[in-house]
Design an enzyme around this catalytic site. Structure first.
Site, PDB file in Angstrom:
ATOM      1  N   LYS A  11       0.819  -1.214   0.000  1.00  0.00           N
ATOM      2  CA  LYS A  11       0.000   0.000   0.000  1.00  0.00           C
ATOM      3  C   LYS A  11       0.862   1.279   0.000  1.00  0.00           C
ATOM      4  CE  LYS A  11      -3.878  -2.322   2.318  1.00  0.00           C
ATOM      5  NZ  LYS A  11      -4.897  -2.215   3.405  1.00  0.00           N
ATOM      6  N   TYR A  51     -12.527  -1.774  -3.054  1.00  0.00           N
ATOM      7  CA  TYR A  51     -12.955  -1.901  -1.659  1.00  0.00           C
ATOM      8  C   TYR A  51     -14.466  -1.686  -1.517  1.00  0.00           C
ATOM      9  CZ  TYR A  51      -8.244  -2.379   0.297  1.00  0.00           C
ATOM     10  OH  TYR A  51      -7.001  -2.854   0.650  1.00  0.00           O
ATOM     11  N   ASN A 114      -1.960   0.208   6.774  1.00  0.00           N
ATOM     12  CA  ASN A 114      -1.432  -1.058   7.279  1.00  0.00           C
ATOM     13  C   ASN A 114      -0.572  -1.837   6.275  1.00  0.00           C
ATOM     14  OD1 ASN A 114      -3.518  -1.896   5.699  1.00  0.00           O
ATOM     15  ND2 ASN A 114      -4.709  -2.844   7.331  1.00  0.00           N
ATOM     16  N   HIS A 117      -2.144  -5.426   1.503  1.00  0.00           N
ATOM     17  CA  HIS A 117      -3.441  -6.079   1.337  1.00  0.00           C
ATOM     18  C   HIS A 117      -3.206  -7.551   1.050  1.00  0.00           C
ATOM     19  CE1 HIS A 117      -7.338  -7.233  -0.310  1.00  0.00           C
ATOM     20  NE2 HIS A 117      -6.683  -7.717  -1.349  1.00  0.00           N
ATOM     21  N   GLU A 128      -9.781 -10.141  -7.712  1.00  0.00           N
ATOM     22  CA  GLU A 128      -8.860  -9.012  -7.524  1.00  0.00           C
ATOM     23  C   GLU A 128      -7.668  -9.107  -8.483  1.00  0.00           C
ATOM     24  OE1 GLU A 128     -10.041  -8.622  -2.798  1.00  0.00           O
ATOM     25  OE2 GLU A 128      -8.021  -9.259  -3.320  1.00  0.00           O
TER      26      GLU A 128
HETATM   27  P1  ATP Z   1      -7.143  -5.732   3.315  1.00  0.00           P
HETATM   28  O1  ATP Z   1      -8.502  -6.040   2.667  1.00  0.00           O
HETATM   29  O2  ATP Z   1      -6.591  -4.400   2.875  1.00  0.00           O
HETATM   30  O3  ATP Z   1      -6.185  -6.868   3.156  1.00  0.00           O
HETATM   31  P2  ATP Z   1      -8.140  -6.627   5.842  1.00  0.00           P
HETATM   32  O4  ATP Z   1      -8.793  -7.706   5.057  1.00  0.00           O
HETATM   33  O5  ATP Z   1      -7.196  -7.029   6.924  1.00  0.00           O
HETATM   34  O6  ATP Z   1      -7.359  -5.620   4.887  1.00  0.00           O
HETATM   35  P3  ATP Z   1     -10.645  -5.236   5.884  1.00  0.00           P
HETATM   36  O7  ATP Z   1     -11.652  -5.424   6.959  1.00  0.00           O
HETATM   37  O8  ATP Z   1     -10.893  -5.875   4.563  1.00  0.00           O
HETATM   38  O9  ATP Z   1      -9.238  -5.679   6.485  1.00  0.00           O
HETATM   39  O10 ATP Z   1     -10.440  -3.665   5.702  1.00  0.00           O
HETATM   40  C1  ATP Z   1      -9.888  -3.153   4.497  1.00  0.00           C
HETATM   41  C2  ATP Z   1      -8.978  -2.006   4.822  1.00  0.00           C
HETATM   42  O11 ATP Z   1      -9.734  -0.931   5.330  1.00  0.00           O
HETATM   43  C3  ATP Z   1      -7.949  -2.288   5.934  1.00  0.00           C
HETATM   44  O12 ATP Z   1      -6.819  -2.974   5.490  1.00  0.00           O
HETATM   45  C4  ATP Z   1      -7.614  -0.876   6.369  1.00  0.00           C
HETATM   46  O13 ATP Z   1      -6.718  -0.256   5.436  1.00  0.00           O
HETATM   47  C5  ATP Z   1      -8.969  -0.205   6.292  1.00  0.00           C
HETATM   48  N1  ATP Z   1      -9.666  -0.279   7.586  1.00  0.00           N
HETATM   49  C6  ATP Z   1     -10.272  -1.362   8.127  1.00  0.00           C
HETATM   50  N2  ATP Z   1     -10.790  -1.070   9.332  1.00  0.00           N
HETATM   51  C7  ATP Z   1     -10.504   0.228   9.559  1.00  0.00           C
HETATM   52  C8  ATP Z   1     -10.767   1.132  10.628  1.00  0.00           C
HETATM   53  N3  ATP Z   1     -11.459   0.760  11.711  1.00  0.00           N
HETATM   54  N4  ATP Z   1     -10.308   2.420  10.516  1.00  0.00           N
HETATM   55  C9  ATP Z   1      -9.632   2.816   9.416  1.00  0.00           C
HETATM   56  N5  ATP Z   1      -9.352   2.002   8.356  1.00  0.00           N
HETATM   57  C10 ATP Z   1      -9.770   0.739   8.437  1.00  0.00           C
HETATM   58 MG    MG Z   2      -9.995  -7.325   3.346  1.00  0.00          MG
END
Ligand code: ATP
Ligand code: MG
Length: 139
Positions: A11, A51, A114, A117, A128
């Protein structure tokens, strides 16, 4: 049929902080083979589609803003049990809760920013991967 591929993005935060090489090294060391890869930047529309499942969440605007603010590395990775093993390698969404030695523990700065992805299912990995790469860019 379960696939042996997953999709990842390094990211914008991790690219800005100079972590592309270290993250790719961890991915290779963990036994993943890179079968597609590029440095690219998401448009607002790309990020909103990618997303889309989170469109009703309070952090959606912030997420789209973050994911479009600079280049990312996108890649398709191959390994037995790729989706689950890659989620283990990257660690919990919130780096504060991520296990020691995981990519997010080492390189993420917050729950929003974070570092990486990882697809959460075989179906999403295929979807994806196809969103980012054409057949002739995938090996
Ligand atoms: P990713 O899909 O990016 O691999 P993930 O599957 O661990 O991450 P998801 O629940 O799919 O988590 O959330 C997608 C992304 O949205 C997260 O990686 C983060 O960048 C953002 N995100 C998730 N929760 C929060 C939150 N509470 N506050 C801010 N950003 C968040
Ligand atoms: Mg996710």
């Amino acid at each position: 049929m379960a696939t042996n591929r997953t999709f990842t993005m390094i990211k914008p935060d991790a690219v800005e902080n100079g972590h592309i090489g270290a993250i790719l090294a961890k991915i290779n060391t963990a036994g993943f083979k890179i079968v597609a890869m590029k440095l690219t930047q998401l448009s607002k529309r790309d990020a909103e589609i990618f997303y889309g499942e989170h469109s009703e969440r309070p952090f959606f605007g912030e997420l789209v803003e973050f994911m479009t603010r600079g280049p990312i590395v996108s890649a398709i990775l191959e390994k037995e049990n790729a989706v689950e093993d890659f989620r283990t390698l990257i660690g919990a969404t919130n780096p504060a809760e991520a296990a020691e030695g995981t990519i997010r523990k080492m390189y993420a700065t917050s729950i929003g920013e974070n570092a990486v992805h990882g697809s959460d299912s075989d179906a999403n990995a295929a979807k994806e991967g196809a969103f980012h790469f054409s057949g002739r860019e995938t090996f």
